[in-house]
Design a protein around this motif. Structure first.
Motif, PDB file in Angstrom:
ATOM      1  N   GLN A  45      -3.094   5.028 -48.518  1.00 20.61           N
ATOM      2  CA  GLN A  45      -3.070   4.772 -47.073  1.00 20.61           C
ATOM      3  C   GLN A  45      -2.181   3.563 -46.793  1.00 20.61           C
ATOM      4  O   GLN A  45      -2.365   2.497 -47.397  1.00 20.61           O
ATOM      5  CB  GLN A  45      -4.482   4.523 -46.539  1.00 20.61           C
ATOM      6  CG  GLN A  45      -4.474   4.381 -45.015  1.00 20.61           C
ATOM      7  CD  GLN A  45      -5.853   4.190 -44.416  1.00 20.61           C
ATOM      8  OE1 GLN A  45      -6.724   3.586 -45.024  1.00 20.61           O
ATOM      9  NE2 GLN A  45      -6.029   4.691 -43.193  1.00 20.61           N
ATOM     10  N   ILE A  78     -18.812   7.546 -54.899  1.00 17.01           N
ATOM     11  CA  ILE A  78     -18.691   6.171 -55.404  1.00 17.01           C
ATOM     12  C   ILE A  78     -20.080   5.570 -55.700  1.00 17.01           C
ATOM     13  O   ILE A  78     -20.299   5.042 -56.787  1.00 17.01           O
ATOM     14  CB  ILE A  78     -17.860   5.276 -54.452  1.00 17.01           C
ATOM     15  CG1 ILE A  78     -16.388   5.738 -54.426  1.00 17.01           C
ATOM     16  CG2 ILE A  78     -17.941   3.801 -54.850  1.00 17.01           C
ATOM     17  CD1 ILE A  78     -15.599   5.561 -55.720  1.00 17.01           C
ATOM     18  N   ILE A  87     -18.490   4.587 -62.871  1.00 15.28           N
ATOM     19  CA  ILE A  87     -17.532   3.793 -62.090  1.00 15.28           C
ATOM     20  C   ILE A  87     -16.626   2.960 -62.995  1.00 15.28           C
ATOM     21  O   ILE A  87     -15.471   2.679 -62.638  1.00 15.28           O
ATOM     22  CB  ILE A  87     -18.264   2.878 -61.064  1.00 15.28           C
ATOM     23  CG1 ILE A  87     -17.288   2.279 -60.032  1.00 15.28           C
ATOM     24  CG2 ILE A  87     -19.024   1.749 -61.743  1.00 15.28           C
ATOM     25  CD1 ILE A  87     -16.794   3.242 -59.004  1.00 15.28           C
ATOM     26  N   MET A  94      -8.379   4.646 -62.231  1.00 20.67           N
ATOM     27  CA  MET A  94      -7.684   4.329 -60.973  1.00 20.67           C
ATOM     28  C   MET A  94      -6.606   3.264 -61.197  1.00 20.67           C
ATOM     29  O   MET A  94      -5.463   3.429 -60.760  1.00 20.67           O
ATOM     30  CB  MET A  94      -8.668   3.806 -59.917  1.00 20.67           C
ATOM     31  CG  MET A  94      -9.417   4.846 -59.130  1.00 20.67           C
ATOM     32  SD  MET A  94      -8.377   5.904 -58.109  1.00 20.67           S
ATOM     33  CE  MET A  94      -7.949   4.823 -56.751  1.00 20.67           C
ATOM     34  N   ASP A 177     -14.023  -5.324 -46.518  1.00 20.24           N
ATOM     35  CA  ASP A 177     -15.192  -5.070 -45.669  1.00 20.24           C
ATOM     36  C   ASP A 177     -15.815  -6.355 -45.133  1.00 20.24           C
ATOM     37  O   ASP A 177     -17.048  -6.462 -45.031  1.00 20.24           O
ATOM     38  CB  ASP A 177     -16.265  -4.283 -46.454  1.00 20.24           C
ATOM     39  CG  ASP A 177     -15.741  -2.936 -46.931  1.00 20.24           C
ATOM     40  OD1 ASP A 177     -14.686  -2.499 -46.436  1.00 20.24           O
ATOM     41  OD2 ASP A 177     -16.384  -2.336 -47.799  1.00 20.24           O
ATOM     42  N   ARG A 200     -13.749  -1.947 -40.842  1.00 15.67           N
ATOM     43  CA  ARG A 200     -13.333  -1.040 -39.779  1.00 15.67           C
ATOM     44  C   ARG A 200     -14.422  -0.803 -38.739  1.00 15.67           C
ATOM     45  O   ARG A 200     -14.132  -0.401 -37.614  1.00 15.67           O
ATOM     46  CB  ARG A 200     -12.834   0.268 -40.356  1.00 15.67           C
ATOM     47  CG  ARG A 200     -13.873   1.187 -40.926  1.00 15.67           C
ATOM     48  CD  ARG A 200     -13.188   2.468 -41.402  1.00 15.67           C
ATOM     49  NE  ARG A 200     -13.787   2.992 -42.600  1.00 15.67           N
ATOM     50  CZ  ARG A 200     -14.714   3.952 -42.593  1.00 15.67           C
ATOM     51  NH1 ARG A 200     -15.089   4.480 -41.459  1.00 15.67           N
ATOM     52  NH2 ARG A 200     -15.220   4.383 -43.723  1.00 15.67           N
ATOM     53  N   GLU A 233      -8.781  -3.184 -40.780  1.00 17.13           N
ATOM     54  CA  GLU A 233      -8.807  -1.772 -41.178  1.00 17.13           C
ATOM     55  C   GLU A 233      -9.479  -0.951 -40.095  1.00 17.13           C
ATOM     56  O   GLU A 233     -10.183  -1.487 -39.246  1.00 17.13           O
ATOM     57  CB  GLU A 233      -9.474  -1.590 -42.551  1.00 17.13           C
ATOM     58  CG  GLU A 233     -10.955  -1.833 -42.607  1.00 17.13           C
ATOM     59  CD  GLU A 233     -11.572  -1.577 -43.997  1.00 17.13           C
ATOM     60  OE1 GLU A 233     -10.856  -1.333 -44.980  1.00 17.13           O
ATOM     61  OE2 GLU A 233     -12.805  -1.637 -44.077  1.00 17.13           O
ATOM     62  N   GLY A 234      -9.197   0.351 -40.065  1.00 10.76           N
ATOM     63  CA  GLY A 234      -9.797   1.221 -39.057  1.00 10.76           C
ATOM     64  C   GLY A 234      -9.081   1.183 -37.719  1.00 10.76           C
ATOM     65  O   GLY A 234      -9.681   1.446 -36.672  1.00 10.76           O
ATOM     66  N   VAL A 235      -7.792   0.872 -37.740  1.00 13.65           N
ATOM     67  CA  VAL A 235      -6.999   0.849 -36.508  1.00 13.65           C
ATOM     68  C   VAL A 235      -6.691   2.291 -36.090  1.00 13.65           C
ATOM     69  O   VAL A 235      -6.007   3.022 -36.802  1.00 13.65           O
ATOM     70  CB  VAL A 235      -5.682   0.058 -36.713  1.00 13.65           C
ATOM     71  CG1 VAL A 235      -4.782   0.176 -35.495  1.00 13.65           C
ATOM     72  CG2 VAL A 235      -6.003  -1.396 -37.027  1.00 13.65           C
ATOM     73  N   GLU A 236      -7.261   2.697 -34.972  1.00 11.68           N
ATOM     74  CA  GLU A 236      -7.149   4.097 -34.549  1.00 11.68           C
ATOM     75  C   GLU A 236      -6.431   4.271 -33.218  1.00 11.68           C
ATOM     76  O   GLU A 236      -6.020   5.369 -32.869  1.00 11.68           O
ATOM     77  CB  GLU A 236      -8.551   4.724 -34.448  1.00 11.68           C
ATOM     78  CG  GLU A 236      -9.229   4.861 -35.811  1.00 11.68           C
ATOM     79  CD  GLU A 236     -10.626   5.478 -35.740  1.00 11.68           C
ATOM     80  OE1 GLU A 236     -11.143   5.625 -34.617  1.00 11.68           O
ATOM     81  OE2 GLU A 236     -11.172   5.787 -36.804  1.00 11.68           O
TER      82      GLU A 236
HETATM   83  P1  C2E Z   1     -12.743   0.906 -48.251  1.00 16.10           P
HETATM   84  O1  C2E Z   1     -12.219   0.288 -49.498  1.00 16.10           O
HETATM   85  O2  C2E Z   1     -13.176  -0.014 -47.162  1.00 16.10           O
HETATM   86  O3  C2E Z   1     -11.606   1.907 -47.761  1.00 16.10           O
HETATM   87  C1  C2E Z   1     -11.327   2.158 -46.425  1.00 16.10           C
HETATM   88  C2  C2E Z   1     -12.001   3.430 -45.965  1.00 16.10           C
HETATM   89  O4  C2E Z   1     -11.801   3.569 -44.580  1.00 16.10           O
HETATM   90  C3  C2E Z   1     -11.432   4.692 -46.588  1.00 16.10           C
HETATM   91  O5  C2E Z   1     -12.503   5.638 -46.691  1.00 16.10           O
HETATM   92  C4  C2E Z   1     -10.433   5.158 -45.548  1.00 16.10           C
HETATM   93  O6  C2E Z   1     -10.145   6.532 -45.619  1.00 16.10           O
HETATM   94  C5  C2E Z   1     -11.187   4.822 -44.295  1.00 16.10           C
HETATM   95  N1  C2E Z   1     -10.317   4.625 -43.142  1.00 16.10           N
HETATM   96  C6  C2E Z   1      -9.103   4.031 -43.101  1.00 16.10           C
HETATM   97  N2  C2E Z   1      -8.613   3.990 -41.852  1.00 16.10           N
HETATM   98  C7  C2E Z   1      -9.555   4.574 -41.067  1.00 16.10           C
HETATM   99  C8  C2E Z   1      -9.620   4.837 -39.661  1.00 16.10           C
HETATM  100  O7  C2E Z   1      -8.726   4.523 -38.877  1.00 16.10           O
HETATM  101  N3  C2E Z   1     -10.734   5.458 -39.207  1.00 16.10           N
HETATM  102  C9  C2E Z   1     -11.761   5.813 -40.046  1.00 16.10           C
HETATM  103  N4  C2E Z   1     -12.813   6.424 -39.509  1.00 16.10           N
HETATM  104  N5  C2E Z   1     -11.715   5.586 -41.373  1.00 16.10           N
HETATM  105  C10 C2E Z   1     -10.624   4.971 -41.870  1.00 16.10           C
HETATM  106  P2  C2E Z   1     -12.743   6.498 -48.000  1.00 16.10           P
HETATM  107  O8  C2E Z   1     -11.444   6.888 -48.628  1.00 16.10           O
HETATM  108  O9  C2E Z   1     -13.704   7.571 -47.618  1.00 16.10           O
HETATM  109  O10 C2E Z   1     -13.440   5.473 -48.975  1.00 16.10           O
HETATM  110  C11 C2E Z   1     -14.696   4.930 -48.661  1.00 16.10           C
HETATM  111  C12 C2E Z   1     -15.031   3.802 -49.590  1.00 16.10           C
HETATM  112  O11 C2E Z   1     -15.191   4.278 -50.922  1.00 16.10           O
HETATM  113  C13 C2E Z   1     -13.936   2.735 -49.678  1.00 16.10           C
HETATM  114  O12 C2E Z   1     -14.021   1.850 -48.586  1.00 16.10           O
HETATM  115  C14 C2E Z   1     -14.307   2.081 -50.989  1.00 16.10           C
HETATM  116  O13 C2E Z   1     -15.362   1.168 -50.815  1.00 16.10           O
HETATM  117  C15 C2E Z   1     -14.810   3.252 -51.795  1.00 16.10           C
HETATM  118  N6  C2E Z   1     -13.748   3.716 -52.702  1.00 16.10           N
HETATM  119  C16 C2E Z   1     -12.757   4.606 -52.513  1.00 16.10           C
HETATM  120  N7  C2E Z   1     -11.983   4.717 -53.620  1.00 16.10           N
HETATM  121  C17 C2E Z   1     -12.496   3.848 -54.533  1.00 16.10           C
HETATM  122  C18 C2E Z   1     -12.149   3.481 -55.890  1.00 16.10           C
HETATM  123  O14 C2E Z   1     -11.173   3.963 -56.471  1.00 16.10           O
HETATM  124  N8  C2E Z   1     -12.928   2.549 -56.494  1.00 16.10           N
HETATM  125  C19 C2E Z   1     -14.007   1.970 -55.864  1.00 16.10           C
HETATM  126  N9  C2E Z   1     -14.731   1.054 -56.541  1.00 16.10           N
HETATM  127  N10 C2E Z   1     -14.352   2.285 -54.607  1.00 16.10           N
HETATM  128  C20 C2E Z   1     -13.603   3.208 -53.952  1.00 16.10           C
END
Ligand code: C2E
Ligand code: MG
Ligand code: MG
Ligand code: MG
Length: 280
Positions: A45, A78, A87, A94, A177, A200, A233-236
């Motif tokens: 992203q 996760i 993990i 990753m 976060d 976000r 983050e979460g800029v829509e």
């Molecule tokens: P995160 O690290 O805070 O990642 C940002 C999440 O917000 C991502 O969700 C992304 O798709 C979502 N997002 C970004 N922009 C927007 C937006 O404008 N609107 C909305 N509604 N959502 C947005 P995702 O991909 O579902 O991942 C969720 C969480 O899972 C991540 O939060 C992170 O904590 C975890 N995660 C994902 N991949 C990994 C990884 O490889 N390792 C670890 N440890 N955690 C991961």
């Protein structure tokens, strides 16, 4: 009758809990298999500069396509990976995959990888990062590691030492976060983060909630006062960008800028970018 009903409800509830627990266990085993089978992949992203809108880099997000269940969201797998210990392997995969991938790009932008608490506790993260940087040859300055406050809760001295050793490699440490955890402010004093990421949940509510808008403003002000770059983050919506620009937020990420996607979807930016450094 009411007593029986209560007992039945109780039994029913416990059965549901047990079922849920088993389902998560199965998913945990499936996840380990997925790592071996190559069913995991990475979406990227974009992160952009608020002032100019130009691309600064990407956050890497794990994606899992289950052979029977289809796409399993990270919000589900996760936590399962954390419970099952998978993990540690997932995180290592990753890091390796993302750093390898980023060395292929002509554009020398940043890549951010999320690091879970357990990667701190159950593995030698510094050795892992050293190994990956050596094997892939990625410039450490391009790598950002995103951690949440929870990393600093358990054994703060140890966590701070690990983070400092990573920082000494030239890797950047991002506090992810921000605002959702516990006593956030003391952590900002204990460790010099290279970037703060506003959660976000606050950003997406800028227009609807005065409280969220105030928190976003407050965090931007706080970060600026500390001299730490801040990313939202979460800029829509375009209105979010206007507010972030007014408040002096440095970077932004969200569906408006770009959704997480395979890097090929951003090929015009990464592979044909006019600013791209020429490969040696
Ligand atoms: P995160 O690290 O805070 O990642 C940002 C999440 O917000 C991502 O969700 C992304 O798709 C979502 N997002 C970004 N922009 C927007 C937006 O404008 N609107 C909305 N509604 N959502 C947005 P995702 O991909 O579902 O991942 C969720 C969480 O899972 C991540 O939060 C992170 O904590 C975890 N995660 C994902 N991949 C990994 C990884 O490889 N390792 C670890 N440890 N955690 C991961
Ligand atoms: Mg993140
Ligand atoms: Mg985040
Ligand atoms: Mg988040």
């Amino acid at each position: 009758r009411s007593k029986d009903g209560g007992r039945n409800r109780h039994t029913f509830y416990e059965a549901r809990m047990e079922e849920e627990r088993r389902a998560r266990q199965v998913l945990g085993v499936d996840l380990r298999n997925a790592l071996r089978a190559g069913d995991l992949h990475v979406h990227f992203q974009p992160v952009a500069d608020v002032g100019t809108g130009s691309l600064l880099g990407f956050e890497a997000l794990a994606r899992w396509t289950h052979p029977e269940r289809g796409v399993v969201p990270p919000g589900l797998f996760i936590p399962v990976a954390e419970e099952s210990g998978a993990i540690v392997d997932l995180g290592e995969w990753m890091l390796e995959t993302v750093c390898q991938e980023a060395t292929r790009w002509p554009l020398a932008c940043t890549v951010a990888v999320n690091i879970s608490v357990m990667q701190f506790e159950k593995s030698d993260l510094v050795a892992q990062v050293d190994g990956v940087l050596e094997r892939t040859g990625l410039d450490p300055a391009r790598l950002e590691l995103e951690i949440t406050e929870s990393v600093l809760i358990h054994d703060t001295d140890y966590a701070v030492e690990v983070l400092n050793r990573l920082k000494a490699r030239g890797v950047r440490i991002v506090l992810d976060d921000f605002g959702t955890g516990y006593s956030s402010l003391s952590y900002l004093k204990r460790f010099p983060f290279d970037k703060i990421k506003i959660d976000r949940s606050f950003v997406s509510e800028i227009g609807d909630s005065q409280q969220s808008a105030a928190i976003v403003r407050g965090v931007i002000g706080l970060a600026r006062g500390l001299g730490v770059p801040v990313v939202a983050e979460g800029v829509e919506q375009a209105a979010h960008v206007d507010m972030l620009r007014e408040e002096g937020c440095d970077q932004m990420q969200g569906y408006l800028i770009g959704r997480p996607a395979p890097i090929e979807d951003y090929g015009d930016l990464v592979f044909d970018h006019p600013m791209a450094a020429q490969p040696e």
